[in-house]
Design a protein around this motif. Structure first.
Motif, PDB file in Angstrom:
ATOM      1  N   GLU A   8       0.829  -1.202   0.000  1.00 45.06           N
ATOM      2  CA  GLU A   8       0.000   0.000   0.000  1.00 45.06           C
ATOM      3  C   GLU A   8       0.867   1.256   0.000  1.00 45.06           C
ATOM      4  N   ASP A   9       1.967   1.206   0.764  1.00 43.29           N
ATOM      5  CA  ASP A   9       2.847   2.371   0.828  1.00 43.29           C
ATOM      6  C   ASP A   9       3.509   2.632  -0.519  1.00 43.29           C
ATOM      7  N   ALA A  10       3.796   1.566  -1.275  1.00 46.91           N
ATOM      8  CA  ALA A  10       4.439   1.720  -2.589  1.00 46.91           C
ATOM      9  C   ALA A  10       3.527   2.443  -3.577  1.00 46.91           C
ATOM     10  N   LYS A  11       2.214   2.421  -3.335  1.00 48.78           N
ATOM     11  CA  LYS A  11       1.273   3.101  -4.236  1.00 48.78           C
ATOM     12  C   LYS A  11       1.191   4.605  -3.983  1.00 48.78           C
ATOM     13  N   ARG A  12       1.649   5.042  -2.801  1.00 51.05           N
ATOM     14  CA  ARG A  12       1.422   6.435  -2.414  1.00 51.05           C
ATOM     15  C   ARG A  12       2.073   7.450  -3.351  1.00 51.05           C
ATOM     16  N   PRO A  13       3.343   7.288  -3.785  1.00 49.99           N
ATOM     17  CA  PRO A  13       3.927   8.321  -4.645  1.00 49.99           C
ATOM     18  C   PRO A  13       3.130   8.550  -5.922  1.00 49.99           C
ATOM     19  N   ASN A  14       2.710   7.464  -6.572  1.00 53.19           N
ATOM     20  CA  ASN A  14       1.965   7.612  -7.824  1.00 53.19           C
ATOM     21  C   ASN A  14       0.616   8.273  -7.590  1.00 53.19           C
ATOM     22  N   VAL A  21      -1.063  16.651  -9.815  1.00 53.65           N
ATOM     23  CA  VAL A  21      -1.271  17.061 -11.202  1.00 53.65           C
ATOM     24  C   VAL A  21      -2.675  17.641 -11.379  1.00 53.65           C
ATOM     25  N   GLY A  22      -3.667  17.003 -10.747  1.00 59.14           N
ATOM     26  CA  GLY A  22      -5.029  17.534 -10.799  1.00 59.14           C
ATOM     27  C   GLY A  22      -5.130  18.894 -10.142  1.00 59.14           C
ATOM     28  N   GLU A  23      -4.420  19.078  -9.010  1.00 60.72           N
ATOM     29  CA  GLU A  23      -4.432  20.368  -8.327  1.00 60.72           C
ATOM     30  C   GLU A  23      -3.770  21.450  -9.185  1.00 60.72           C
ATOM     31  N   GLN A  24      -2.674  21.084  -9.850  1.00 57.26           N
ATOM     32  CA  GLN A  24      -1.987  22.040 -10.724  1.00 57.26           C
ATOM     33  C   GLN A  24      -2.885  22.473 -11.875  1.00 57.26           C
ATOM     34  N   THR A  25      -3.627  21.541 -12.434  1.00 59.15           N
ATOM     35  CA  THR A  25      -4.552  21.871 -13.523  1.00 59.15           C
ATOM     36  C   THR A  25      -5.652  22.812 -13.039  1.00 59.15           C
ATOM     37  N   ARG A  26      -6.165  22.551 -11.838  1.00 64.19           N
ATOM     38  CA  ARG A  26      -7.220  23.418 -11.284  1.00 64.19           C
ATOM     39  C   ARG A  26      -6.708  24.839 -11.062  1.00 64.19           C
ATOM     40  N   ILE A  27      -5.470  24.970 -10.581  1.00 68.45           N
ATOM     41  CA  ILE A  27      -4.899  26.305 -10.351  1.00 68.45           C
ATOM     42  C   ILE A  27      -4.769  27.066 -11.671  1.00 68.45           C
ATOM     43  N   VAL A  28      -4.245  26.380 -12.684  1.00 72.24           N
ATOM     44  CA  VAL A  28      -4.070  27.019 -13.987  1.00 72.24           C
ATOM     45  C   VAL A  28      -5.420  27.430 -14.572  1.00 72.24           C
ATOM     46  N   ASN A  29      -6.407  26.553 -14.470  1.00 71.55           N
ATOM     47  CA  ASN A  29      -7.741  26.876 -14.998  1.00 71.55           C
ATOM     48  C   ASN A  29      -8.362  28.052 -14.250  1.00 71.55           C
ATOM     49  N   ARG A  30      -8.128  28.115 -12.927  1.00 74.43           N
ATOM     50  CA  ARG A  30      -8.673  29.227 -12.147  1.00 74.43           C
ATOM     51  C   ARG A  30      -8.035  30.545 -12.569  1.00 74.43           C
ATOM     52  N   GLN A  86       6.837  19.903  -5.992  1.00 77.98           N
ATOM     53  CA  GLN A  86       6.517  18.648  -5.301  1.00 77.98           C
ATOM     54  C   GLN A  86       6.374  17.488  -6.291  1.00 77.98           C
ATOM     55  N   ILE A  87       5.777  17.759  -7.448  1.00 76.42           N
ATOM     56  CA  ILE A  87       5.673  16.727  -8.483  1.00 76.42           C
ATOM     57  C   ILE A  87       7.061  16.288  -8.932  1.00 76.42           C
TER      58      ILE A  87
END
Length: 241
Positions: A8-14, A21-30, A86-87
Motif C-alpha cells: 500500500e505504501d508503494a502506491k502512495r507516490p503515484n 497534477v489535478g491540483e496544478q490543472t485546477r490552479i491554472v484553470n482558475r 513537489q511533483i
C-alpha cells in the motif's frame, strides 16, 4: 489477497502525484478564468516568465489588472510553483529508487514495461504498483480487477450487457483506456493494433466500445510480459539499458 502495508505504501507516490497534477490543472484553470473575466486571453501561466508578465498585461480597454485580482494571481502563481516542485520531487525520488534497486521485483517490472514504446515511466509505475505486482490467479482476474470486463444482465433466457463493471480499480481502468489510444499511435504494426483496426475500419460508432476491449487485451498482454517475459506479437521494445 489483502495487500501488505509495504504494498500500500508503494502506491502512495503515484497516487500523490496524480492528485498534485489535478491540483496544478485546477490552479491554472482558475487563473485563466480570472483573466478571461477581464477580457485577457492567450496568457500561459505555466511559462517561466509568466509571473513577470502579469504586470504588463492589459485589458481590452488598456487598463492594468485590478490590484485584488493581481494579488490573487500572484498567490496562485506561487501555489502552482510549489505544486510543480513537489511533483518533480516525487518523480526524482522514484527514478532514484529504481536506479538503486534495478533488480527488485516491482522495479524490474517497471523497467521492463517502460521499454514498450508508447508506455511512459508514469504509466508503467502506476500499472505495476496498482495491478501487475499483485498475485492474480489468471487473465480473467486481471481484467476484472481493472474493471475492464462487461456487466451482464441475465433473466431467464435473456442476456444483455449493461456496460463496464464499475467495481474495479478506476485508476487502472482510466490509465489503460488512455494507454490503448496511445498504443494505436506508437505500435501500429502490433497484432493488437491490427486486431482493433480490422474490427473498426468499416464499422461506424464502434471505436469507443472496441477501445475498451483493446485496453483489456493490452493489460493482459502486459501482465504476461512482466510475469512470464512473453513479448506480445509485433510490439516494439526500446533497447535495454
Amino acid at each position: 489477497a489483502i495487500p501488505t502495508i509495504e504494498n500500500e505504501d508503494a502506491k502512495r507516490p503515484n497516487r500523490e502525484r496524480e492528485s498534485l497534477v489535478g491540483e496544478q490543472t485546477r490552479i491554472v484553470n482558475r487563473m485563466k478564468a480570472a483573466l478571461s473575466r477581464l477580457g485577457i486571453r492567450g496568457f500561459n501561466p505555466k511559462l517561466k516568465k509568466a509571473a513577470k508578465r502579469l504586470e504588463d498585461l492589459r485589458t481590452p480597454e488598456d487598463e492594468p489588472i485590478p490590484p485584488n485580482t493581481l494579488a490573487e494571481l500572484r498567490r496562485d502563481m506561487e501555489r502552482r510553483r510549489l505544486v510543480s516542485d513537489q511533483i518533480r520531487q516525487i518523480e526524482d525520488a522514484r527514478l532514484e529508487r529504481i536506479e538503486h534497486a534495478p533488480s527488485d521485483g516491482p522495479h524490474a517490472m517497471v523497467r521492463l514495461l517502460a521499454r514498450v514504446i508508447g508506455v511512459g515511466i508514469e504509466t508503467a509505475d502506476m500499472l505495476v504498483q496498482e495491478v501487475l505486482s499483485r498475485n492474480m490467479r489468471d487473465r480473467r482476474a486481471v481484467a476484472r480487477y481493472a474493471g475492464l470486463t462487461g456487466s451482464p444482465d441475465e433473466s431467464g433466457t435473456k442476456r444483455r450487457e449493461k456496460g463496464l463493471a464499475r467495481s474495479g480499480n478506476a485508476r487502472v481502468r482510466r490509465g489503460m483506456i488512455q494507454l490503448a489510444w496511445r498504443f494505436l499511435m506508437f505500435q501500429k504494426g502490433s497484432a493488437l493494433a491490427q486486431w482493433f483496426r480490422a474490427r473498426t475500419e468499416n464499422a461506424r460508432g464502434t471505436r469507443k466500445t472496441m477501445i475498451v476491449a483493446l485496453a483489456r487485451k493490452l493489460l493482459i498482454a502486459l501482465w504476461r510480459l512482466v510475469r512470464e517475459g512473453v513479448v506480445p506479437d509485433g510490439i516494439v521494445l526500446r533497447p535495454a539499458q
